[in-house]
Design an enzyme around this catalytic site. Structure first.
Site, PDB file in Angstrom:
ATOM      1  N   ALA A  73    -133.718   3.719 -69.801  1.00 22.52           N
ATOM      2  CA  ALA A  73    -133.889   5.082 -69.266  1.00 22.52           C
ATOM      3  C   ALA A  73    -134.356   6.062 -70.334  1.00 22.52           C
ATOM      4  O   ALA A  73    -133.575   6.861 -70.840  1.00 22.52           O
ATOM      5  CB  ALA A  73    -132.577   5.550 -68.661  1.00 22.52           C
ATOM      6  N   THR A 116    -140.064   0.527 -79.328  1.00 23.87           N
ATOM      7  CA  THR A 116    -141.511   0.638 -79.097  1.00 23.87           C
ATOM      8  C   THR A 116    -142.309   0.442 -80.378  1.00 23.87           C
ATOM      9  O   THR A 116    -141.826   0.736 -81.476  1.00 23.87           O
ATOM     10  CB  THR A 116    -141.831   2.041 -78.522  1.00 23.87           C
ATOM     11  OG1 THR A 116    -143.250   2.237 -78.518  1.00 23.87           O
ATOM     12  CG2 THR A 116    -141.219   3.155 -79.346  1.00 23.87           C
ATOM     13  N   TYR A 140    -141.653  11.049 -79.692  1.00 18.19           N
ATOM     14  CA  TYR A 140    -141.227   9.900 -78.890  1.00 18.19           C
ATOM     15  C   TYR A 140    -140.851   8.720 -79.790  1.00 18.19           C
ATOM     16  O   TYR A 140    -139.751   8.159 -79.693  1.00 18.19           O
ATOM     17  CB  TYR A 140    -142.342   9.483 -77.908  1.00 18.19           C
ATOM     18  CG  TYR A 140    -142.120   8.123 -77.312  1.00 18.19           C
ATOM     19  CD1 TYR A 140    -141.009   7.865 -76.531  1.00 18.19           C
ATOM     20  CD2 TYR A 140    -143.014   7.075 -77.556  1.00 18.19           C
ATOM     21  CE1 TYR A 140    -140.780   6.598 -76.000  1.00 18.19           C
ATOM     22  CE2 TYR A 140    -142.794   5.811 -77.033  1.00 18.19           C
ATOM     23  CZ  TYR A 140    -141.673   5.583 -76.261  1.00 18.19           C
ATOM     24  OH  TYR A 140    -141.448   4.332 -75.755  1.00 18.19           O
ATOM     25  N   LYS A 144    -136.925   6.896 -80.750  1.00 19.69           N
ATOM     26  CA  LYS A 144    -136.591   5.466 -80.642  1.00 19.69           C
ATOM     27  C   LYS A 144    -136.118   4.917 -81.990  1.00 19.69           C
ATOM     28  O   LYS A 144    -135.204   4.081 -82.050  1.00 19.69           O
ATOM     29  CB  LYS A 144    -137.819   4.690 -80.155  1.00 19.69           C
ATOM     30  CG  LYS A 144    -138.193   4.998 -78.707  1.00 19.69           C
ATOM     31  CD  LYS A 144    -137.179   4.383 -77.751  1.00 19.69           C
ATOM     32  CE  LYS A 144    -137.537   4.598 -76.306  1.00 19.69           C
ATOM     33  NZ  LYS A 144    -136.679   3.858 -75.383  1.00 19.69           N
ATOM     34  N   ILE A 206    -162.875   7.336 -70.530  1.00 20.46           N
ATOM     35  CA  ILE A 206    -162.508   6.595 -71.746  1.00 20.46           C
ATOM     36  C   ILE A 206    -162.258   7.622 -72.853  1.00 20.46           C
ATOM     37  O   ILE A 206    -163.119   8.465 -73.128  1.00 20.46           O
ATOM     38  CB  ILE A 206    -163.639   5.627 -72.171  1.00 20.46           C
ATOM     39  CG1 ILE A 206    -163.888   4.604 -71.051  1.00 20.46           C
ATOM     40  CG2 ILE A 206    -163.312   4.952 -73.494  1.00 20.46           C
ATOM     41  CD1 ILE A 206    -165.051   3.655 -71.334  1.00 20.46           C
ATOM     42  N   ARG A 280    -157.990  11.078 -77.344  1.00 17.99           N
ATOM     43  CA  ARG A 280    -156.714  11.671 -76.961  1.00 17.99           C
ATOM     44  C   ARG A 280    -155.863  11.779 -78.227  1.00 17.99           C
ATOM     45  O   ARG A 280    -155.757  10.798 -78.984  1.00 17.99           O
ATOM     46  CB  ARG A 280    -156.036  10.750 -75.936  1.00 17.99           C
ATOM     47  CG  ARG A 280    -154.745  11.286 -75.371  1.00 17.99           C
ATOM     48  CD  ARG A 280    -154.212  10.411 -74.243  1.00 17.99           C
ATOM     49  NE  ARG A 280    -153.780   9.097 -74.693  1.00 17.99           N
ATOM     50  CZ  ARG A 280    -153.186   8.187 -73.911  1.00 17.99           C
ATOM     51  NH1 ARG A 280    -152.999   8.447 -72.639  1.00 17.99           N
ATOM     52  NH2 ARG A 280    -152.820   7.016 -74.389  1.00 17.99           N
TER      53      ARG A 280
HETATM   54  N1  UFG Z   1    -156.878   5.387 -72.081  1.00 21.94           N
HETATM   55  C1  UFG Z   1    -158.120   5.841 -71.688  1.00 21.94           C
HETATM   56  N2  UFG Z   1    -158.211   6.525 -70.510  1.00 21.94           N
HETATM   57  C2  UFG Z   1    -157.136   6.790 -69.723  1.00 21.94           C
HETATM   58  C3  UFG Z   1    -155.856   6.323 -70.140  1.00 21.94           C
HETATM   59  C4  UFG Z   1    -155.770   5.626 -71.332  1.00 21.94           C
HETATM   60  O1  UFG Z   1    -159.134   5.634 -72.379  1.00 21.94           O
HETATM   61  O2  UFG Z   1    -157.286   7.452 -68.678  1.00 21.94           O
HETATM   62  C5  UFG Z   1    -156.764   4.625 -73.339  1.00 21.94           C
HETATM   63  C6  UFG Z   1    -155.854   5.288 -74.351  1.00 21.94           C
HETATM   64  O3  UFG Z   1    -156.553   6.200 -75.127  1.00 21.94           O
HETATM   65  C7  UFG Z   1    -155.371   4.065 -75.137  1.00 21.94           C
HETATM   66  C8  UFG Z   1    -155.362   2.944 -74.125  1.00 21.94           C
HETATM   67  O4  UFG Z   1    -156.184   3.387 -73.036  1.00 21.94           O
HETATM   68  O5  UFG Z   1    -156.307   3.750 -76.127  1.00 21.94           O
HETATM   69  C9  UFG Z   1    -153.991   2.641 -73.577  1.00 21.94           C
HETATM   70  O6  UFG Z   1    -153.402   3.855 -73.150  1.00 21.94           O
HETATM   71  P1  UFG Z   1    -152.043   3.945 -72.333  1.00 21.94           P
HETATM   72  O7  UFG Z   1    -151.810   5.394 -72.037  1.00 21.94           O
HETATM   73  O8  UFG Z   1    -152.091   2.995 -71.198  1.00 21.94           O
HETATM   74  O9  UFG Z   1    -150.959   3.395 -73.338  1.00 21.94           O
HETATM   75  P2  UFG Z   1    -150.599   3.900 -74.816  1.00 21.94           P
HETATM   76  O10 UFG Z   1    -151.143   2.858 -75.749  1.00 21.94           O
HETATM   77  O11 UFG Z   1    -151.006   5.288 -75.072  1.00 21.94           O
HETATM   78  O12 UFG Z   1    -149.034   3.970 -74.709  1.00 21.94           O
HETATM   79  C10 UFG Z   1    -148.217   2.872 -74.873  1.00 21.94           C
HETATM   80  C11 UFG Z   1    -146.897   3.133 -74.171  1.00 21.94           C
HETATM   81  C12 UFG Z   1    -146.151   4.250 -74.853  1.00 21.94           C
HETATM   82  C13 UFG Z   1    -146.034   3.933 -76.320  1.00 21.94           C
HETATM   83  C14 UFG Z   1    -147.394   3.732 -76.915  1.00 21.94           C
HETATM   84  C15 UFG Z   1    -147.321   3.385 -78.377  1.00 21.94           C
HETATM   85  O13 UFG Z   1    -147.116   3.461 -72.807  1.00 21.94           O
HETATM   86  O14 UFG Z   1    -144.883   4.397 -74.279  1.00 21.94           O
HETATM   87  O15 UFG Z   1    -148.033   2.669 -76.246  1.00 21.94           O
HETATM   88  O16 UFG Z   1    -148.438   3.872 -79.024  1.00 21.94           O
HETATM   89  F1  UFG Z   1    -145.451   4.941 -76.989  1.00 21.94           F
END
Ligand code: UFG
Length: 328
Positions: A73, A116, A140, A144, A206, A280
């Site tokens: 959670a 994480t 975040y 953790k 992207i 991002r």
């Molecule tokens: N991405 C896009 N377009 C989108 C959404 C994501 O290009 O609309 C890219 C992001 O920039 C990233 C990749 O897709 O390069 C993956 O993104 P996610 O948001 O799916 O996942 P994250 O890697 O950002 O996040 C995950 C977990 C988090 C954790 C993080 C650690 O969901 O909880 O990894 O870096 F903290």
């Protein structure tokens, strides 16, 4: 074993509940349903309430003869944690310490914690091993890491046994298509791309193609939720009093954003228009696990090695639940 699954109605927790049940354990779910879904735990005991409600947690632990706690959670959005760190410190740190205190008072000392790869920040060496320095670059990841450190101290001082499992990118859905990923708002790559495939969004944006990676987009290690669940189960069974284990959970295979979108095109047979956006904030270029330690310690080898196989399960879920649990 009677296992309290905190956040058991959430995405990863609900998959864990099923695995525990299948393996002969008794999961008892505590969830405040702020992100979780009642429909994801049908047939299991669900207590709706707050983790920070000490009286409630005390009574759950004693009345259900809980022997171990799994804790899912947490708030887990990097960007949000930068804008609203208080939400993360209050829930991910304070409420988790409350939980540990309740466990201590009730003599429950087995704990499996969702950590994480965000605790590594910007790693120097990829694939990332557990020995990589942990310098999170956002609140975040730091929340953790605080709990990982607290667990070291609780193990040494109070005899807790714990596993801190550092997930890479959780993805996919139950292969029977019953439960899957349903966040509101959705921020994760695979569900967003599949929503484009379903015609619910016009395109996938992207987030940058100017990273130092072969195709310029970020590389991640997508690990299936059921593979995460399997690792938790084995970790639970291996817990030893006074000892903690900290393990990466990933496949060791990295896929770029473009490769993930292509896998979604291939599996869905849809065109999936894309638009190039800006980077991002807070996205490291490459996060891939070295999962050798989990293999050695737990004998854990992920079943879903290829992102196509992960996407296939997610696609089945999104097709049968185009509006998530709301469509039921
Ligand atoms: N991405 C896009 N377009 C989108 C959404 C994501 O290009 O609309 C890219 C992001 O920039 C990233 C990749 O897709 O390069 C993956 O993104 P996610 O948001 O799916 O996942 P994250 O890697 O950002 O996040 C995950 C977990 C988090 C954790 C993080 C650690 O969901 O909880 O990894 O870096 F903290």
């Amino acid at each position: 074993m009677n296992v309290l699954v905190v956040g058991g109605a959430g995405y990863i927790g609900s998959h864990m509940v099923r695995i525990l049940d299948r393996e002969g354990h008794t999961p008892i779910v505590l969830d405040n349903l702020c992100d979780g879904h009642r429909e994801s735990v049908v047939g299991h005991k669900l207590i709706v309430g707050e983790l920070s409600d000490r009286e409630l947690v005390d009574s759950i632990l004693s009345e259900n003869k809980i022997e171990a706690v799994m804790h899912f959670a947490a708030f887990a959005q990097v960007g949000e944690s930068v804008v609203n760190p208080a939400k993360y410190y209050v829930n991910n740190v304070m409420a988790t310490i409350d939980l540990l205190e309740s466990m201590r008072a009730n003599d429950v000392k087995k704990f499996v914690f969702s950590s994480t790869c965000a605790t590594y920040g910007e790693p120097e060496t990829v694939p990332i091993s557990e020995n990589e320095k942990q310098e999170p670059v956002n609140p975040y990841g730091f929340t953790k890491l605080v709990i990982e450190r607290a667990l070291d101290d609780y193990a040494a001082a109070y005899g807790f046994s714990f596993a801190a499992l550092r997930y890479f990118n959780a993805a996919g859905a139950s292969p029977d298509g019953d439960i899957g990923e349903d966040h509101d708002p959705e921020t994760h790559l695979i569900p967003i791309v599949l929503q484009v495939a379903l015609g619910q969004r016009e395109h996938i944006t992207i987030y940058g193609d100017d990273y130092e990676t072969p195709d310029g987009t970020c590389i991640r290690d997508y690990i299936h939720v059921d593979d995460l669940g399997a690792a938790h189960l084995t970790a639970l069974e291996k817990l030893e009093p006074g000892k903690g284990i900290k393990l990466n959970l990933g496949t060791g295979n990295g896929y770029s954003v473009r490769e993930v979108i292509d896998a979604c095109r291939q599996i869905s047979g849809k065109e999936i228009p894309e638009v190039m956006g800006k980077r991002r904030a807070g996205d490291p270029p490459k996060l891939v696990a070295n999962a050798a330690a989990a293999k050695e310690l737990l004998g854990w080898v992920p079943r879903y090695q290829k992102v196509e196989d992960v996407v296939e399960t997610a696609w089945a879920w999104h097709q049968s639940h185009p509006n998530g649990y709301k469509s039921e």
